[in-house]
Design an enzyme around this catalytic site. Structure first.
Site, short mmCIF file in Angstrom:
data_model
loop_
_atom_site.label_atom_id
_atom_site.label_comp_id
_atom_site.label_asym_id
_atom_site.label_seq_id
_atom_site.Cartn_x
_atom_site.Cartn_y
_atom_site.Cartn_z
N CYS A 23 -1.84 9.47 -5.23
CA CYS A 23 -1.11 10.70 -4.90
C CYS A 23 -0.96 11.52 -6.17
O CYS A 23 -1.26 11.06 -7.25
CB CYS A 23 0.27 10.32 -4.37
N ARG A 47 -5.85 14.73 -5.71
CA ARG A 47 -5.52 13.30 -5.75
C ARG A 47 -5.01 12.81 -4.40
O ARG A 47 -4.85 11.61 -4.19
CB ARG A 47 -4.46 13.03 -6.81
N TRP A 55 -1.56 10.72 -0.55
CA TRP A 55 -2.70 10.07 0.09
C TRP A 55 -2.09 8.82 0.72
O TRP A 55 -1.67 7.90 0.02
CB TRP A 55 -3.78 9.69 -0.92
N ASN A 63 3.75 7.04 -6.52
CA ASN A 63 2.30 6.88 -6.38
C ASN A 63 2.00 5.41 -6.63
O ASN A 63 2.30 4.88 -7.69
CB ASN A 63 1.54 7.74 -7.40
N GLY A 64 1.46 4.72 -5.60
CA GLY A 64 1.16 3.30 -5.77
C GLY A 64 1.44 2.54 -4.49
O GLY A 64 1.60 3.12 -3.42
N GLU A 71 -26.67 6.85 -4.60
CA GLU A 71 -25.73 7.92 -4.96
C GLU A 71 -25.87 9.10 -4.00
O GLU A 71 -24.89 9.66 -3.54
CB GLU A 71 -25.96 8.34 -6.40
N LYS A 112 -22.85 10.60 -1.64
CA LYS A 112 -22.48 12.02 -1.66
C LYS A 112 -22.50 12.61 -0.26
O LYS A 112 -21.59 13.31 0.15
CB LYS A 112 -23.46 12.78 -2.57
N GLU A 127 -19.56 11.24 1.93
CA GLU A 127 -18.17 11.64 1.59
C GLU A 127 -17.98 13.15 1.69
O GLU A 127 -16.85 13.60 1.83
CB GLU A 127 -17.79 11.14 0.20
N HIS A 139 -38.25 -4.35 6.00
CA HIS A 139 -37.50 -5.58 6.33
C HIS A 139 -36.35 -5.27 7.28
O HIS A 139 -35.30 -5.91 7.22
CB HIS A 139 -36.99 -6.22 5.03
N LYS A 168 -9.27 11.73 -5.27
CA LYS A 168 -10.14 11.74 -6.43
C LYS A 168 -10.09 10.43 -7.21
O LYS A 168 -11.09 9.95 -7.69
CB LYS A 168 -9.74 12.89 -7.37
C1 AGP Z 1 -17.51 9.54 -6.02
O1 AGP Z 1 -18.06 10.74 -5.50
C2 AGP Z 1 -16.32 9.07 -5.26
N1 AGP Z 1 -15.33 10.08 -5.22
C3 AGP Z 1 -15.82 7.70 -5.66
O2 AGP Z 1 -16.80 6.78 -5.22
C4 AGP Z 1 -15.58 7.43 -7.17
O3 AGP Z 1 -16.80 7.42 -7.86
C5 AGP Z 1 -14.92 6.05 -7.30
O4 AGP Z 1 -13.68 6.08 -6.65
C6 AGP Z 1 -14.74 5.60 -8.75
O5 AGP Z 1 -13.86 6.48 -9.40
P1 AGP Z 1 -13.78 6.41 -11.00
O6 AGP Z 1 -15.13 6.77 -11.53
O7 AGP Z 1 -12.72 7.41 -11.35
O8 AGP Z 1 -13.40 5.01 -11.37
#
Ligand code: AGP
Length: 611
Positions: free
Chosen positions: A2, A27, A73, A99-100, A484, A488, A491, A507, A606
């Site tokens: 958060c 966040r 969040w 936050n936590g 990757e 992308k 998400e 396979h 984030k």
């Molecule tokens: C990446 O696009 C994502 N938002 C997510 O997978 C991110 O890479 C992951 O949470 C790791 O975050 P960090 O690099 O801040 O540790």
């Protein structure tokens, strides 16, 4: 994950808090709220974005010189008005944001219920707040002491800010596992999950460490540990600029950060890579060079996109340095009982430097004597401070939830590291070393060049925006980029996508191929080019649609693929930094075409500071 903001000082608190929440909304953004204290506590909170709260508050009495704010969040309790923060204690005299995750909240809640406490939300936060109030009432101690006692009896992660109606100038804050930065002003203090809410007011900040508790007043910042011992606050100077956290004319932070990559990669290389002199200067690596040269194994721990950077690093480090590398999901590594041998080096990769699973993973490894090397973007973050040595990616604040410029920064740092270690170990020929230095040095201008064709990717995105699934395939150094690209797309556009080693298709996954399935090949010129052409033909033979990222001058694949996007020629070790960029754009434009809020995709945040 958060966003948390606080202010106490001579200014009006609300404008600072609400603008700070907007800066931290990346966040978490399912619900939000503020608490102000002027005569009495005023708590306003609701489901939705910060802008919705702001509209709701128009016309209300918001005068106060102290305030806290939260953008959520959801962990415990669905996104709703009643589960939004701040929460208020049973007496109505205390309010708190958090936050936590409090892992033993259920047991505590049961005890409080037997004492007659009532709860208006499903959150662990409300339980912790009433636990603190109960201790304060029953032990007849002050709020600070009650917080200390409570925090010693809970398990989990927290960053909390509390207000007490009886103390209209003081914010009590504490953290364990979730970040907290305190900005020091003249007659005022600012608090935030990161420095962005305070940047325009002060550059003097104190990074709070785990198990520390802060008593914050306009003219006073007292720092203590949970043993009630005073700690001298260590003030550092931020080198961030306000423009770095604004959109700068782009529609979205994600697009801005994609287009920033020529300069952010340059910033990452600056002062470190000097191809003409054949030099790579990385003090963090140099200080640990003997450990790297004699390492029996390198274990890379990371999550998400950072894990993909780690996977590419495995290929590069093993090829150049001849050191065995294992890449571990931090969330798995921390719960296993991993074998860590003397001489193992752990590389932790993290944009935020606050990812809970990665933090715990390196703590576990540190307990077993491993050296921790952190590759982090956020300066002063927890992982950076926990590491024995490290290298910042210098990509600047990355606000978009999807990691883009931090990823290419990670790849640049990891490639420089591998080259430096290989040179020191003598496992790379001088000619190859020099060639790769110049290749790496040319990356910013090559990224600049391929970004000029962004509209070609936009057209491809428009063509495939209604796909329900997608496959991303690559071989060798391009396999991590396939993973990757799939992440992308998932998400940002909510299209189900999977990344695979191209040869793995036969396979099983090739059963998925139909005339409506877009298959993205990362097919730049490399050792595997002939093989990848065969894989493309296998897909075409089954009517699959093929989108190929290829090298300028490739005159074979355009005759096979349905759509192609060219990237400048580069050595196969360097090419992934280029080929990931069109995939970032593809997910961005497909997300836009599908009406997604690409900077704040649903269910995401984030920085994953909860486990
Ligand atoms: C990446 O696009 C994502 N938002 C997510 O997978 C991110 O890479 C992951 O949470 C790791 O975050 P960090 O690099 O801040 O540790």
């Amino acid at each position: 994950m958060c966003g948390i903001v606080g202010y106490t000082g001579h200014r009006e608190a609300y404008p600072i808090v609400i603008k700070g929440l907007k800066r931290l909304e990346y966040r978490g953004y399912d619900s939000t709220g503020v608490a102000l204290l002027n005569g009495g506590l005023k708590v306003y909170k609701k489901k939705g974005r910060v802008a919705d709260l702001e509209e709701f508050l128009v016309g209300k009495d918001l005068h106060s010189h102290i305030g806290i704010g939260h953008t959520r969040w959801a962990t415990h309790g669905e996104p709703s008005d009643r589960n939004a923060h701040p929460h208020t204690s049973n007496s109505g005299k205390l309010t708190m944001i958090h936050n936590g995750i409090i892992e033993n909240y259920a047991q505590i809640k049961k005890e409080l219920l037997t004492k007659g406490y009532t709860f208006t939300s499903d959150t662990d936060t409300e339980v912790l707040l009433n636990f603190i109030e109960d201790i304060k009432e029953n032990n007849e101690c002050n709020l600070e002491e009650a917080v200390r006692v409570a925090l010693k009896r809970i398990t989990g992660a927290y960053c909390i800010l509390l207000l007490d109606e009886a103390d209209p100038e003081t914010i009590i804050a504490a953290r364990k596992g979730s970040p907290l930065v305190i900005g020091v002003g003249k007659g005022e203090h600012f608090l935030g999950s990161d420095a962005s809410p305070m940047l325009e007011y002060t550059k003097e900040v104190v990074y709070i460490n785990d198990y520390e508790l802060a008593i914050v007043r306009p003219d006073e910042l007292i720092l203590k540990n949970l043993g009630n011992e005073k700690i001298t606050p260590f003030v550092t100077k931020l080198d961030l600029k306000l423009a770095a956290i604004e959109k700068g004319g782009y529609e979205h932070f994600m697009l801005k950060e994609i287009f920033e990559q020529p300069s952010t990669i340059l910033d990452c290389l600056r002062g470190r890579l000097d191809a003409s002199a054949g030099m790579i200067t990385m003090s963090g690596v140099q200080q640990n060079i003997e450990a790297f040269k004699t390492a029996g194994r390198i274990i890379i721990v990371a999550c998400g996109t950072s894990w993909h950077a780690g996977l590419l690093a495995e290929y590069i480090i093993e090829e150049l340095c001849r050191i065995p590398v294992e890449v571990e999901y931090a969330s798995e590594f921390r719960y296993r009982n991993p074998v860590i041998n003397k001489g193992d080096i752990i590389i932790a990769i993290s944009q935020s430097g606050e990812t809970a699973d990665t933090l715990v993973a390196i703590n576990r490894a540190k307990e077993q004597g491993a050296i921790i090397f952190g590759i982090v973007n956020v300066v002063g973050s927890s992982i950076a401070r926990l590491s024995n040595g490290g290298a910042y990616t210098h990509a600047g604040p990355e606000i978009g939830v999807a990691s883009t410029k931090a990823f290419t920064g990670q790849l640049a740092v990891l490639t420089m590291m591998a080259l430096k270690i290989a040179k020191e170990k003598g496992t790379i020929a001088d000619e190859r070393y020099t060639q790769l230095l110049f290749e790496l040095e040319s990356v910013p201008e090559k990224v600049e060049a391929l970004l000029k064709n962004a509209d070609a990717i936009e057209a491809i995105a428009e063509k495939y925006k209604d796909a329900s699934d997608a496959l991303f395939l690559g071989r060798g150094y391009n396999f991590p980029i396939a993973l990757e690209g799939a992440l992308k797309l998932k998400e940002i556009s909510y299209i189900h996508a999977e990344g695979y080693p191209a040869a793995e298709m036969k396979h099983g996954p090739i059963a998925l191929v139909t005339a409506t399935l877009p298959v993205v090949f990362i097919a730049t010129n490399d050792t595997y080019h002939e093989k990848i052409i065969s894989n493309i033909q296998e897909i075409k033979a089954r009517k699959g649609k093929v989108i190929a990222i290829i090298t300028e001058g490739d005159d074979v694949i355009p005759g096979l693929a349905d759509d192609v996007f060219y990237v400048p020629a580069a050595d196969e070790i360097i090419a992934p930094i280029l080929s990931c960029v069109p995939l970032q754009l593809l997910s961005y434009y497909m997300g836009i075409a599908r009406g997604v809020d690409v900077d704040k995709p649903r269910n995401l945040a984030k920085s994953v500071t909860v486990e």
